[in-house]
Design a protein around this motif. Structure first.
Motif, PDB file in Angstrom:
ATOM      1  N   ALA A  88      20.866  37.434  -2.497  1.00  0.00           N
ATOM      2  CA  ALA A  88      20.310  36.215  -2.655  1.00  0.00           C
ATOM      3  C   ALA A  88      20.002  36.005  -4.101  1.00  0.00           C
ATOM      4  CB  ALA A  88      18.983  36.165  -1.797  1.00  0.00           C
ATOM      5  N   ASP A  89      19.400  36.990  -4.962  1.00  0.00           N
ATOM      6  CA  ASP A  89      19.092  36.902  -6.042  1.00  0.00           C
ATOM      7  C   ASP A  89      20.475  36.649  -7.005  1.00  0.00           C
ATOM      8  OD1 ASP A  89      16.501  37.273  -5.511  1.00  0.00           O
ATOM      9  OD2 ASP A  89      16.369  39.541  -6.074  1.00  0.00           O
ATOM     10  N   LEU A  90      21.606  37.330  -6.763  1.00  0.00           N
ATOM     11  CA  LEU A  90      22.694  37.350  -7.394  1.00  0.00           C
ATOM     12  C   LEU A  90      23.177  35.688  -7.220  1.00  0.00           C
ATOM     13  CD1 LEU A  90      24.409  40.555  -6.818  1.00  0.00           C
ATOM     14  CD2 LEU A  90      23.678  39.864  -9.006  1.00  0.00           C
ATOM     15  N   GLN A  91      23.196  35.263  -6.041  1.00  0.00           N
ATOM     16  CA  GLN A  91      23.662  34.115  -5.810  1.00  0.00           C
ATOM     17  C   GLN A  91      22.908  32.889  -6.454  1.00  0.00           C
ATOM     18  OE1 GLN A  91      26.442  32.847  -4.142  1.00  0.00           O
ATOM     19  NE2 GLN A  91      26.995  34.968  -3.870  1.00  0.00           N
ATOM     20  N   ASN A  92      21.598  33.177  -6.556  1.00  0.00           N
ATOM     21  CA  ASN A  92      20.680  32.066  -7.427  1.00  0.00           C
ATOM     22  C   ASN A  92      21.136  32.325  -8.961  1.00  0.00           C
ATOM     23  OD1 ASN A  92      19.258  31.359  -5.375  1.00  0.00           O
ATOM     24  ND2 ASN A  92      17.593  32.818  -5.472  1.00  0.00           N
ATOM     25  N   SER A  93      21.353  33.529  -9.434  1.00  0.00           N
ATOM     26  CA  SER A  93      21.926  33.743 -10.838  1.00  0.00           C
ATOM     27  C   SER A  93      23.109  32.963 -11.070  1.00  0.00           C
ATOM     28  CB  SER A  93      21.654  35.295 -11.126  1.00  0.00           C
ATOM     29  OG  SER A  93      20.635  35.752 -10.926  1.00  0.00           O
ATOM     30  N   LEU A  94      23.995  33.159 -10.232  1.00  0.00           N
ATOM     31  CA  LEU A  94      25.356  32.715 -10.261  1.00  0.00           C
ATOM     32  C   LEU A  94      25.304  30.984 -10.116  1.00  0.00           C
ATOM     33  CD1 LEU A  94      28.199  33.606 -10.366  1.00  0.00           C
ATOM     34  CD2 LEU A  94      28.604  33.346  -7.903  1.00  0.00           C
TER      35      LEU A  94
ATOM     36  N   LEU B 284      28.462  36.447 -18.179  1.00  0.00           N
ATOM     37  CA  LEU B 284      27.422  36.840 -17.153  1.00  0.00           C
ATOM     38  C   LEU B 284      27.822  36.390 -15.988  1.00  0.00           C
ATOM     39  CD1 LEU B 284      24.200  35.527 -19.272  1.00  0.00           C
ATOM     40  CD2 LEU B 284      24.737  38.000 -18.464  1.00  0.00           C
ATOM     41  N   ILE B 285      28.393  35.569 -15.845  1.00  0.00           N
ATOM     42  CA  ILE B 285      29.101  35.007 -14.478  1.00  0.00           C
ATOM     43  C   ILE B 285      30.282  35.952 -14.099  1.00  0.00           C
ATOM     44  CG2 ILE B 285      30.560  33.297 -13.295  1.00  0.00           C
ATOM     45  CD1 ILE B 285      29.378  31.163 -14.930  1.00  0.00           C
ATOM     46  N   GLY B 286      31.091  36.697 -14.931  1.00  0.00           N
ATOM     47  CA  GLY B 286      32.015  37.782 -14.514  1.00  0.00           C
ATOM     48  C   GLY B 286      31.271  38.920 -13.952  1.00  0.00           C
ATOM     49  N   LYS B 287      30.168  39.299 -14.824  1.00  0.00           N
ATOM     50  CA  LYS B 287      29.326  40.308 -14.316  1.00  0.00           C
ATOM     51  C   LYS B 287      28.747  40.473 -13.051  1.00  0.00           C
ATOM     52  CE  LYS B 287      25.738  43.644 -16.216  1.00  0.00           C
ATOM     53  NZ  LYS B 287      24.805  43.714 -17.211  1.00  0.00           N
ATOM     54  N   VAL B 288      28.232  39.172 -12.709  1.00  0.00           N
ATOM     55  CA  VAL B 288      27.607  38.725 -11.330  1.00  0.00           C
ATOM     56  C   VAL B 288      28.613  38.755 -10.330  1.00  0.00           C
ATOM     57  CG1 VAL B 288      26.479  37.047  -9.885  1.00  0.00           C
ATOM     58  CG2 VAL B 288      25.672  37.617 -12.261  1.00  0.00           C
ATOM     59  N   GLN B 289      29.774  38.177 -10.617  1.00  0.00           N
ATOM     60  CA  GLN B 289      30.668  38.117  -9.574  1.00  0.00           C
ATOM     61  C   GLN B 289      31.442  39.510  -9.025  1.00  0.00           C
ATOM     62  OE1 GLN B 289      33.405  35.342 -11.288  1.00  0.00           O
ATOM     63  NE2 GLN B 289      32.665  33.952 -10.040  1.00  0.00           N
TER      64      GLN B 289
ATOM     65  N   GLN C  23      29.898  27.512 -28.431  1.00  0.00           N
ATOM     66  CA  GLN C  23      31.068  28.337 -27.867  1.00  0.00           C
ATOM     67  C   GLN C  23      30.421  29.738 -27.696  1.00  0.00           C
ATOM     68  OE1 GLN C  23      34.402  27.259 -27.385  1.00  0.00           O
ATOM     69  NE2 GLN C  23      33.947  29.023 -26.422  1.00  0.00           N
ATOM     70  N   GLY C  24      29.739  30.280 -28.538  1.00  0.00           N
ATOM     71  CA  GLY C  24      29.124  31.566 -28.210  1.00  0.00           C
ATOM     72  C   GLY C  24      28.332  31.562 -27.208  1.00  0.00           C
ATOM     73  N   ARG C  25      27.517  30.325 -26.856  1.00  0.00           N
ATOM     74  CA  ARG C  25      26.798  30.440 -25.741  1.00  0.00           C
ATOM     75  C   ARG C  25      27.690  30.172 -24.224  1.00  0.00           C
ATOM     76  NH1 ARG C  25      22.802  25.379 -25.703  1.00  0.00           N
ATOM     77  NH2 ARG C  25      23.251  25.598 -23.518  1.00  0.00           N
ATOM     78  N   VAL C  26      28.601  29.491 -24.392  1.00  0.00           N
ATOM     79  CA  VAL C  26      29.614  29.371 -23.307  1.00  0.00           C
ATOM     80  C   VAL C  26      30.245  30.586 -22.952  1.00  0.00           C
ATOM     81  CG1 VAL C  26      32.037  28.321 -22.522  1.00  0.00           C
ATOM     82  CG2 VAL C  26      30.391  26.892 -23.772  1.00  0.00           C
ATOM     83  N   ASP C  27      30.554  31.528 -24.044  1.00  0.00           N
ATOM     84  CA  ASP C  27      31.354  32.675 -23.818  1.00  0.00           C
ATOM     85  C   ASP C  27      30.288  33.811 -23.041  1.00  0.00           C
ATOM     86  OD1 ASP C  27      33.708  31.894 -24.934  1.00  0.00           O
ATOM     87  OD2 ASP C  27      33.245  32.507 -27.005  1.00  0.00           O
ATOM     88  N   GLU C  28      29.205  33.649 -23.478  1.00  0.00           N
ATOM     89  CA  GLU C  28      28.165  34.628 -23.264  1.00  0.00           C
ATOM     90  C   GLU C  28      27.779  34.134 -21.649  1.00  0.00           C
ATOM     91  OE1 GLU C  28      25.111  37.232 -22.606  1.00  0.00           O
ATOM     92  OE2 GLU C  28      26.710  37.061 -23.960  1.00  0.00           O
ATOM     93  N   VAL C  29      27.712  33.048 -21.230  1.00  0.00           N
ATOM     94  CA  VAL C  29      27.499  32.437 -19.990  1.00  0.00           C
ATOM     95  C   VAL C  29      28.845  32.865 -19.088  1.00  0.00           C
ATOM     96  CG1 VAL C  29      27.209  30.518 -18.246  1.00  0.00           C
ATOM     97  CG2 VAL C  29      26.017  30.645 -20.331  1.00  0.00           C
ATOM     98  N   LEU C  30      30.034  32.779 -19.498  1.00  0.00           N
ATOM     99  CA  LEU C  30      31.160  33.198 -18.720  1.00  0.00           C
ATOM    100  C   LEU C  30      30.895  34.899 -18.524  1.00  0.00           C
ATOM    101  CD1 LEU C  30      33.914  31.248 -20.540  1.00  0.00           C
ATOM    102  CD2 LEU C  30      33.086  31.096 -18.076  1.00  0.00           C
TER     103      LEU C  30
END
Length: 259
Positions: A21-27, A254-259, A245-252
């Motif tokens: 549930a925490d991971l889904q919220n983070s995602l 993090l998303i990859g790490k969560v998935q 662009q750096g923020r976008v790359d960082e969020v991507l």
């Protein structure tokens, strides 16, 4: 032993469900942040591309409204400049550039419509959905005459009007009437003056009203609208675009790490 084992795995299962549930919220949060960052990045790129196709610092939305107006009426954009295209802070007064931009922003984004085009412009504006806000001035012929006396520390003295402009006389008079504001180097002077501004952008008028709007940084060149060159504004927007662009790359990441 079986019951004990089942009890232990029940606890683990609940822990895993909570983690899921925490991971889904983070995602979900990362997804929202990504969409916002991508939208802001796209808007920045649009603004940068627009600025590179011209020399002024006027916001792209205002330029689009003028372009639509000119296309509809068969007019030239140079015939109807924005006030900000014809004004800039003198090189030796750059310390006051941010304060000048803050107090002159709305005036700088105003369109100057000469007498010859006033009727058709007024008609077009009235019948059109501008999808934005437009302020324009009806510019009537001005007879040169004696200008009102300026305060010795007047903001007007720190500005240049573009030479050879057909609107020079009108702008000179309007600036004297609207922006004869004392530029105060100290709080003591600011408290003493009737109309005043500080370097940090605090403004006061004869009614006693004071205002300081820090929703945007006073030195944020990405919001500047004055001047007849835009190299500095493009550089500021490109720097922000790179950070974004750096923020976008960082969020991507993090998303990859969560998935």
């Amino acid at each position: 032993e079986f019951l004990a084992q089942r009890g232990r795995w029940s606890v683990v299962l609940e822990e895993l469900r909570g983690r899921d549930a925490d991971l889904q919220n983070s995602l979900t949060e990362y997804g929202v942040n990504l969409r916002h960052a991508q939208l802001e990045f796209a808007e920045l790129q649009t603004e940068i591309d627009s600025l590179k196709s011209r020399r002024n610092n006027i916001d792209d939305n205002q330029v689009r409204i003028r372009a639509a107006l000119c296309d509809a009426l068969g007019l030239e954009a140079d015939d109807m400049p924005f006030a900000g295209e014809l004004l800039q802070v003198r090189d030796e007064e750059r310390d006051w550039e941010g304060a000048a931009e803050r107090i002159l922003r709305n005036f700088g984004l105003s369109l100057l419509v000469p007498e010859a085009h006033y009727k058709e412009v007024a008609d077009w504006v009235d019948r059109s959905n501008l999808r934005g806000r437009l302020v324009y001035f009806h510019i009537r012929p001005v007879k040169r005459g004696e200008l009102p006396g300026l305060h010795r520390d007047s903001l007007v003295r720190k500005l240049s009007i573009k030479p050879n402009s057909a609107f020079y006389d009108w702008l000179e008079r309007e600036l004297a009437h609207r922006f004869d504001v004392a530029c105060c180097a100290s709080q003591e002077q600011f408290r003493r003056e009737t109309r005043a501004i500080t370097r940090s952008g605090q403004i006061k008028d004869p009614s006693g009203r004071h205002e300081k709007d820090d929703r945007h940084g006073i030195a944020d060149r990405s919001r500047f609208v004055l001047g007849w060159t835009n190299t500095a504004k493009i550089a500021a927007l490109e720097a922000r675009s790179s950070q974004l662009q750096g923020r976008v790359d960082e969020v991507l990441r993090l998303i990859g790490k969560v998935q």
